[in-house]
Design an enzyme around this catalytic site. Sequence first.
Site, PDB file in Angstrom:
ATOM      1  N   TYR A 122       5.319  -5.446   5.724  1.00 50.50           N
ATOM      2  CA  TYR A 122       3.923  -5.853   5.540  1.00 50.50           C
ATOM      3  C   TYR A 122       3.520  -6.617   6.800  1.00 50.50           C
ATOM      4  O   TYR A 122       3.210  -7.785   6.762  1.00 50.50           O
ATOM      5  CB  TYR A 122       3.868  -6.742   4.289  1.00 50.50           C
ATOM      6  N   ARG A 136      -8.093 -12.153  -3.220  1.00 50.02           N
ATOM      7  CA  ARG A 136      -8.160 -13.610  -3.354  1.00 50.02           C
ATOM      8  C   ARG A 136      -9.358 -14.132  -2.567  1.00 50.02           C
ATOM      9  O   ARG A 136      -9.204 -14.925  -1.624  1.00 50.02           O
ATOM     10  CB  ARG A 136      -6.861 -14.260  -2.855  1.00 50.02           C
ATOM     11  N   GLU A 196       1.613   4.230   8.442  1.00 46.22           N
ATOM     12  CA  GLU A 196       2.687   3.374   8.927  1.00 46.22           C
ATOM     13  C   GLU A 196       3.500   4.077  10.008  1.00 46.22           C
ATOM     14  O   GLU A 196       3.341   5.274  10.263  1.00 46.22           O
ATOM     15  CB  GLU A 196       3.621   2.984   7.776  1.00 46.22           C
ATOM     16  N   ASP A 228       3.139   5.902   3.320  1.00 41.25           N
ATOM     17  CA  ASP A 228       3.702   5.348   2.091  1.00 41.25           C
ATOM     18  C   ASP A 228       2.620   5.383   1.004  1.00 41.25           C
ATOM     19  O   ASP A 228       1.888   4.416   0.801  1.00 41.25           O
ATOM     20  CB  ASP A 228       4.194   3.923   2.327  1.00 41.25           C
ATOM     21  N   ARG A 232      -2.597   2.305  -6.452  1.00 41.69           N
ATOM     22  CA  ARG A 232      -3.049   0.920  -6.459  1.00 41.69           C
ATOM     23  C   ARG A 232      -3.222   0.362  -7.859  1.00 41.69           C
ATOM     24  O   ARG A 232      -2.966  -0.832  -8.095  1.00 41.69           O
ATOM     25  CB  ARG A 232      -4.375   0.807  -5.694  1.00 41.69           C
ATOM     26  N   TYR A 239       3.141  -5.406 -10.397  1.00 42.23           N
ATOM     27  CA  TYR A 239       3.862  -6.047  -9.292  1.00 42.23           C
ATOM     28  C   TYR A 239       4.080  -7.545  -9.449  1.00 42.23           C
ATOM     29  O   TYR A 239       4.868  -8.131  -8.696  1.00 42.23           O
ATOM     30  CB  TYR A 239       3.158  -5.748  -7.965  1.00 42.23           C
ATOM     31  N   THR A 344       1.439  -1.060   6.376  1.00 37.68           N
ATOM     32  CA  THR A 344       0.169  -0.468   6.776  1.00 37.68           C
ATOM     33  C   THR A 344      -0.294  -1.004   8.119  1.00 37.68           C
ATOM     34  O   THR A 344      -0.303  -2.211   8.354  1.00 37.68           O
ATOM     35  CB  THR A 344      -0.907  -0.759   5.713  1.00 37.68           C
ATOM     36  N   GLU A 358      -8.653  -0.673   2.091  1.00 39.87           N
ATOM     37  CA  GLU A 358      -9.428  -1.446   3.053  1.00 39.87           C
ATOM     38  C   GLU A 358     -10.692  -0.709   3.498  1.00 39.87           C
ATOM     39  O   GLU A 358     -11.761  -1.311   3.636  1.00 39.87           O
ATOM     40  CB  GLU A 358      -8.570  -1.752   4.278  1.00 39.87           C
TER      41      GLU A 358
END
Length: 411
Positions: A122, A136, A196, A228, A232, A239, A344, A358
């Site tokens: 990540y 967030r 990626e 990958d 979502r 997760y 990513t 995104e």
Amino acid sequence: MPPFDVPEGDPFGPHNLPYGVFSIPGSRDRSDRTVGVRLGDHVLDAGAAAHALGSPYASLLARPTLNPLLAAGRTAWSDVRRALTAWVTVPSHREVLEPLLHPLSSVTLHLPFEVADYVDFYASENHARNVGRIFRPDAADSLTPNWKHLPIGYHGRSGTVVVSGTDVVRPSGQRKAPADAAPVFGPSVRLDIEAEVGFVVGVPSEPGSPVALGDFREHVFGLCLLNDWSARDVQAWEYVPLGPFLGKSFATSVSAWITPLDALEEARVAPPERTHELLPYLDDTNTDQDGPGGYDLRISVALNGHVVSEPPFSTMYWTAAQQLAHMTVNGASLRTGDLYGSGTVSGPAERERGSLLELTWNGRDPLELPDGKRTFLEDGDVVTLSAWAPGPGGARVGLGEVTGRVVGRGA
């Protein structure tokens, strides 16, 4: 055009020579596969060439997988590359090698190596900040507190790493929207991509012996493009607290061609400036004696033939060497064929984002494409990743593309 006469400017000229595994028409099983090296729009049977020209490395190349060559180590990697370069550029070899060059259109390409373990990172600050802002929005910092101190990663599923061109079946799983009273089961409705770069480990390490930053090139053979795929909606429900599981493990697509690190010397660049003091095992400010740790790779993401993003790999905060060091610092050992993804790749601009999450801001802003709007992937959609890197004398080094078509269950 004769196979040796690669047009000037071809990104797969003699300066590149990526490795793959192929079979010719009429092949019946895995034993008919062999290592090939790409030259323009042809592939050279590397094992047959090595045997015909008396190479001591013929036994490493006449195999149905790259793993024996990967395990042989850096000296063998360099020797084989020098020999291949001479074979395809010295005119006296043409008579012997021309029958061993096959048009790419006539061969079948296979997964080039046996994947041992798979780890996904990540490592893009732009991607991590975008994800933080999406999920967030009220947080004081869009990054998690640990992000600037270590390369965050998770262990994936090596058995579902597939070669470019393999269809991807839409995964099913549990999903629950925030307003739903209970979870439901069914096909993912938020299927996404992650553009990626994958790094392929050759030389293993001993358990209990961490790999230092400076030893990266002693263990890593080369790199490839990697998609990958991500469900979502499944990921969002599952997760917490242990991280990605079924939302990621259904498929990871890799290129049929592995570009050796030695082909990318001109593409090496310094990573972004470090904003936090790093612990010694990750500190690359003064200890990188083998040149800069970043790579200038120009990635392109196409959906149904239409380019939707061009993520720059040079912006990645954590380097592949730091990822390898972190992956082994607890004493975990490397195995030949280990694969780890960069995470990513996203740049600072909107058209540089490496996921639909995104690009559409979690579905709020659909992409306008000639064949209709998209928030996430629909059945029948074809995703293609391609890339190039700066090479010697202004040439481009092409990375083998990764393509995959989404199909529904039962299609």
